[in-house]
Design a protein around this motif. Structure first.
Motif, PDB file in Angstrom:
ATOM      1  N   GLU A 156      -9.946   2.050   6.539  1.00 26.19           N
ATOM      2  CA  GLU A 156      -9.768   0.600   6.396  1.00 26.19           C
ATOM      3  C   GLU A 156     -10.356  -0.184   7.558  1.00 26.19           C
ATOM      4  O   GLU A 156     -10.699  -1.361   7.391  1.00 26.19           O
ATOM      5  CB  GLU A 156      -8.279   0.246   6.224  1.00 26.19           C
ATOM      6  CG  GLU A 156      -7.691   0.719   4.902  1.00 26.19           C
ATOM      7  CD  GLU A 156      -7.333   2.197   4.883  1.00 26.19           C
ATOM      8  OE1 GLU A 156      -7.441   2.837   5.954  1.00 26.19           O
ATOM      9  OE2 GLU A 156      -6.965   2.712   3.816  1.00 26.19           O
ATOM     10  N   THR A 164       0.809   3.833   1.783  1.00 23.25           N
ATOM     11  CA  THR A 164       1.139   4.443   3.083  1.00 23.25           C
ATOM     12  C   THR A 164       1.827   3.458   4.035  1.00 23.25           C
ATOM     13  O   THR A 164       1.763   3.629   5.245  1.00 23.25           O
ATOM     14  CB  THR A 164      -0.139   4.991   3.748  1.00 23.25           C
ATOM     15  OG1 THR A 164      -1.081   3.903   3.882  1.00 23.25           O
ATOM     16  CG2 THR A 164      -0.776   6.101   2.941  1.00 23.25           C
ATOM     17  N   MET A 169      -6.426   9.155   1.488  1.00 18.32           N
ATOM     18  CA  MET A 169      -5.548   8.294   2.302  1.00 18.32           C
ATOM     19  C   MET A 169      -5.501   8.746   3.762  1.00 18.32           C
ATOM     20  O   MET A 169      -4.834   8.144   4.582  1.00 18.32           O
ATOM     21  CB  MET A 169      -4.163   8.232   1.696  1.00 18.32           C
ATOM     22  CG  MET A 169      -4.119   7.309   0.495  1.00 18.32           C
ATOM     23  SD  MET A 169      -2.453   6.977  -0.002  1.00 18.32           S
ATOM     24  CE  MET A 169      -2.339   8.013  -1.406  1.00 18.32           C
ATOM     25  N   TYR A 223      -6.549  -3.172   8.746  1.00 16.43           N
ATOM     26  CA  TYR A 223      -5.447  -2.541   8.004  1.00 16.43           C
ATOM     27  C   TYR A 223      -4.571  -3.618   7.391  1.00 16.43           C
ATOM     28  O   TYR A 223      -4.105  -4.520   8.098  1.00 16.43           O
ATOM     29  CB  TYR A 223      -4.619  -1.643   8.921  1.00 16.43           C
ATOM     30  CG  TYR A 223      -5.445  -0.491   9.439  1.00 16.43           C
ATOM     31  CD1 TYR A 223      -5.679   0.619   8.639  1.00 16.43           C
ATOM     32  CD2 TYR A 223      -6.055  -0.551  10.690  1.00 16.43           C
ATOM     33  CE1 TYR A 223      -6.489   1.660   9.075  1.00 16.43           C
ATOM     34  CE2 TYR A 223      -6.865   0.475  11.139  1.00 16.43           C
ATOM     35  CZ  TYR A 223      -7.076   1.571  10.320  1.00 16.43           C
ATOM     36  OH  TYR A 223      -7.893   2.590  10.752  1.00 16.43           O
ATOM     37  N   PRO A 256       0.839  -1.206   0.000  1.00 19.48           N
ATOM     38  CA  PRO A 256       0.000   0.000   0.000  1.00 19.48           C
ATOM     39  C   PRO A 256       0.874   1.255   0.000  1.00 19.48           C
ATOM     40  O   PRO A 256       2.012   1.225   0.482  1.00 19.48           O
ATOM     41  CB  PRO A 256      -0.784  -0.116   1.308  1.00 19.48           C
ATOM     42  CG  PRO A 256       0.061  -0.975   2.188  1.00 19.48           C
ATOM     43  CD  PRO A 256       0.836  -1.905   1.290  1.00 19.48           C
ATOM     44  N   GLU A 294      -1.844  -0.392   5.369  1.00 17.17           N
ATOM     45  CA  GLU A 294      -2.096   1.043   5.226  1.00 17.17           C
ATOM     46  C   GLU A 294      -1.709   1.705   6.552  1.00 17.17           C
ATOM     47  O   GLU A 294      -2.015   1.193   7.618  1.00 17.17           O
ATOM     48  CB  GLU A 294      -3.578   1.319   4.914  1.00 17.17           C
ATOM     49  CG  GLU A 294      -4.075   0.670   3.616  1.00 17.17           C
ATOM     50  CD  GLU A 294      -4.558  -0.758   3.813  1.00 17.17           C
ATOM     51  OE1 GLU A 294      -4.503  -1.261   4.967  1.00 17.17           O
ATOM     52  OE2 GLU A 294      -4.999  -1.369   2.822  1.00 17.17           O
ATOM     53  N   HIS A 295      -1.052   2.848   6.466  1.00 13.52           N
ATOM     54  CA  HIS A 295      -0.500   3.546   7.646  1.00 13.52           C
ATOM     55  C   HIS A 295       0.530   2.677   8.386  1.00 13.52           C
ATOM     56  O   HIS A 295       0.763   2.870   9.580  1.00 13.52           O
ATOM     57  CB  HIS A 295      -1.602   3.976   8.620  1.00 13.52           C
ATOM     58  CG  HIS A 295      -2.658   4.806   7.981  1.00 13.52           C
ATOM     59  ND1 HIS A 295      -2.434   6.093   7.539  1.00 13.52           N
ATOM     60  CD2 HIS A 295      -3.946   4.516   7.651  1.00 13.52           C
ATOM     61  CE1 HIS A 295      -3.549   6.564   6.988  1.00 13.52           C
ATOM     62  NE2 HIS A 295      -4.475   5.632   7.033  1.00 13.52           N
TER      63      HIS A 295
END
Ligand code: SGN
Ligand code: CA
Length: 565
Positions: A378, A224, A490, A363, A222, A366-367
């Protein structure tokens, strides 16, 4: 008019007694069967009807092809048991009392299965409930204790006491479901069946048949994955769910303990008791298959590790995570296919509502994260696919703001049962049946409580519209975030203090207060849910919350209290 129809439909089972069934069928609409399929932690990013970059799920996608896919479905509180309690009661956590995973569900709550059973439905539940007590108003149930196990799992059953069943949990829960449909389902009653997978919950043990394939796949990262959490308030950076920093090398990533010793890797984020519970259950042949697949993984890792940077380690852990997580989903998809095939082969499709959803999103890097809890998309959003042949147009989509709060009233309306006045959701029947004009919701409310706890995600509540999120992190914080969902999909930038958003911010504040009033939430109620968890944390009874953490929280709380907030 609507109530009258409900009353008439609700009386059908009583009216049918002593009637000629054939004649009756001609006269009265047959009440639909309901099959509620829910997985645990199934991210919508891992369903190909939503996004096919990670995995193909042709069977789950069949439900979308037959019916409606919701792109903006969300939960009111992104954590397992609270989500289930909201689904069953049609009430937000603060009213049904199940605000976190820690304390038991209050079974005096009225639930939709109870109302359906009272109105003549046959009810059954198989799989994960996670309530600390048994489901009420079920004619049959076989549930996993707590989180359950992937291999050779134990079940708490309604009629056979506690049993242990050989095999893989996703297959077993399906076997039980099909067995019930075949042998216990009563043709003369409509049924409501809850088919609830443990997968793809952590610690992500896939079925033996998928080991070879999935431990060698590579997945796209992803955008991020390396989020540095700048640009938002402090809770994002304080959470303990970063793949590099918190995901366990052994329990999650399946690095053998001896390899960790040899390489000098210290374990992190590790619940030894859960690891042992899962890994001690293998039969010798299951263990041999696992060892075979993960020996290759470990051998490659051993070679690569000495020259790995932190960035390489993050990338490696992400791939390992995806292989195992998605591997467990492959079995879910196959088994959903078995169920759909059974329904087709037994003429059960026509009058059945089939829902596929998850207790929340998740998740997938992501992040930089795994797990859930936060209101970022998410984990706030959840997959929702609904088929109801004859009623829902095939292959349709809805981007309306629907929630897990809505299931109870949806099923009650479909079954023609009067909804209790204090349920807080809205029936999805108008959206499902093409009466879009009857749907007026323009914002939803969210409230997460489980802090302090594993993953350390701060308490927060929020309003979400299609355009914005206004989030209040409270308790050890007093910080606000405003996310522009359209310009910043995002969710990397807090624009709360940006003057360009001042009008929007003020408007959202008012709407948030109005929602809190509508749903009967306020800070006094939140406060009443804080003390018990903090007490258990202080007594060392909450996994992942050390004495030092408790002390730090107390200090931050004192500061907030002194500032009068
Ligand atoms: C376990 C997991 C956590 C997870 C909670 C809640 N740790 O404790 O990562 O957040 O469940 O999940 S594990 O090492 O025991 O797997 S939930 O879906 O039940 O809410
Ligand atoms: Ca869950």
């Amino acid at each position: 008019m609507k109530s009258l129809l409900k009353l008439v439909l609700a009386l059908i089972p009583v009216a049918m007694i002593g009637c000629n069934p054939a004649k009756e069928e001609e006269q009265a609409p047959k009440r639909p069967n309901i099959i509620f399929i829910m997985s645990d932690d199934h991210a919508y990013q891992a369903i190909s009807a939503y996004d096919d970059r990670l995995i193909q799920t042709p069977n789950i996608d069949r439900i979308a092809k037959m019916g409606m896919l919701f792109t903006n479905a969300s939960v009111t509180n992104s954590i397992c048991a609270p989500s289930r309690a909201t689904i069953l009661t049609g009430k937000h956590s603060h009213l049904n009392g199940k605000v976190d995973n820690h304390f038991h569900f209050d079974t005096t709550n009225v639930t939709f299965p109870q109302l359906l059973q009272e109105s003549g439905y046959q009810t059954a539940m198989f799989g994960k409930l996670h309530f600390g007590n048994n489901p009420k108003s079920f004619d049959q149930f076989k549930i996993l204790p707590g989180q359950g196990a992937y291999y050779n799992p134990e079940f708490i059953t309604k009629n056979e006491g506690n049993i242990t069943v050989d095999g893989y949990v996703t297959d077993i829960v399906t076997d039980m479901t099909l067995d019930w449909l075949q042998n216990e389902r009563k043709a003369e009653q409509p049924f409501m069946l809850m088919y609830l997978h443990k997968a793809p919950h952590r610690s992500w043990l896939m079925a033996e048949r998928h080991l070879e394939d999935f431990t060698t796949r590579t997945f796209p990262e992803p955008a991020t994955l390396f989020d540095d959490y700048a640009g938002r308030t402090s809770p994002a950076g304080e959470a303990e769910m970063n793949i590099l920093k918190h995901m366990s090398w052994a329990g999650d990533n399946k690095v053998f303990p001896e390899v960790m010793d040899e390489l000098g890797i210290p374990e992190i984020g590790f619940d030894k008791s859960r690891y042992e519970y899962e890994y001690s259950r293998f039969t010798p042949s299951q263990e041999a298959n696992f060892m075979k697949a993960y020996s290759k993984v470990n051998a490659d890792f051993k070679k690569a590790y000495p020259s790995m940077t932190d960035q390489d380690k993050m990338k490696w852990k992400y791939q390992r995570y995806m292989q195992d997580y998605l591997g467990t989903i492959q079995a879910v998809d196959e088994n959903v296919g078995r169920l759909l095939d059974y329904l087709e082969a037994n003429d059960l499709m026509e009058n059945t509502i089939i829902v596929y959803t998850s207790d929340q999103g998740f998740y997938l890097g992501e992040h930089g994260w795994y797990d859930k809890r936060f209101i970022y998309d998410e984990s706030f959003k959840t997959p929702l696919l609904v088929a109801w042949p004859g009623q829902v147009k095939a292959g349709t989509r809805s981007d309306e703001l629907v929630q897990n709060l809505d299931f109870a009233q949806t099923f009650l309306e479909a079954a023609g049962v009067q909804e209790p006045e204090d349920m807080q959701g809205e029936s999805l029947v108008p959206l499902l049946t093409g009466q879009q004009e009857k749907w007026t919701r323009d914002a939803v409310y969210y409230h997460y409580y489980e802090y302090p706890a594993e993953h350390m995600v701060n308490r927060h509540y929020a309003i979400v519209t299609k355009e914005y999120k206004l989030i209040h992190y409270y308790y050890v914080e007093d910080q606000w975030e405003l996310i522009d969902r359209k310009k910043d999909p995002m969710e990397l930038r807090n624009v709360y203090k940006d003057p360009a958003y001042s009008e929007i911010r003020e408007d959202l504040h008012k709407r948030l207060e109005a929602l809190r009033t509508k749903y009967k939430d306020n800070s006094q109620i939140s406060q009443s849910y804080i003390n018990d968890l903090m007490k258990d944390a202080s007594d060392g009874k909450v996994f992942g919350v050390t004495k030092e953490k408790v002390e730090a929280i107390k200090e931050r709380r004192n500061k907030i209290e002194q500032s009068g907030k």
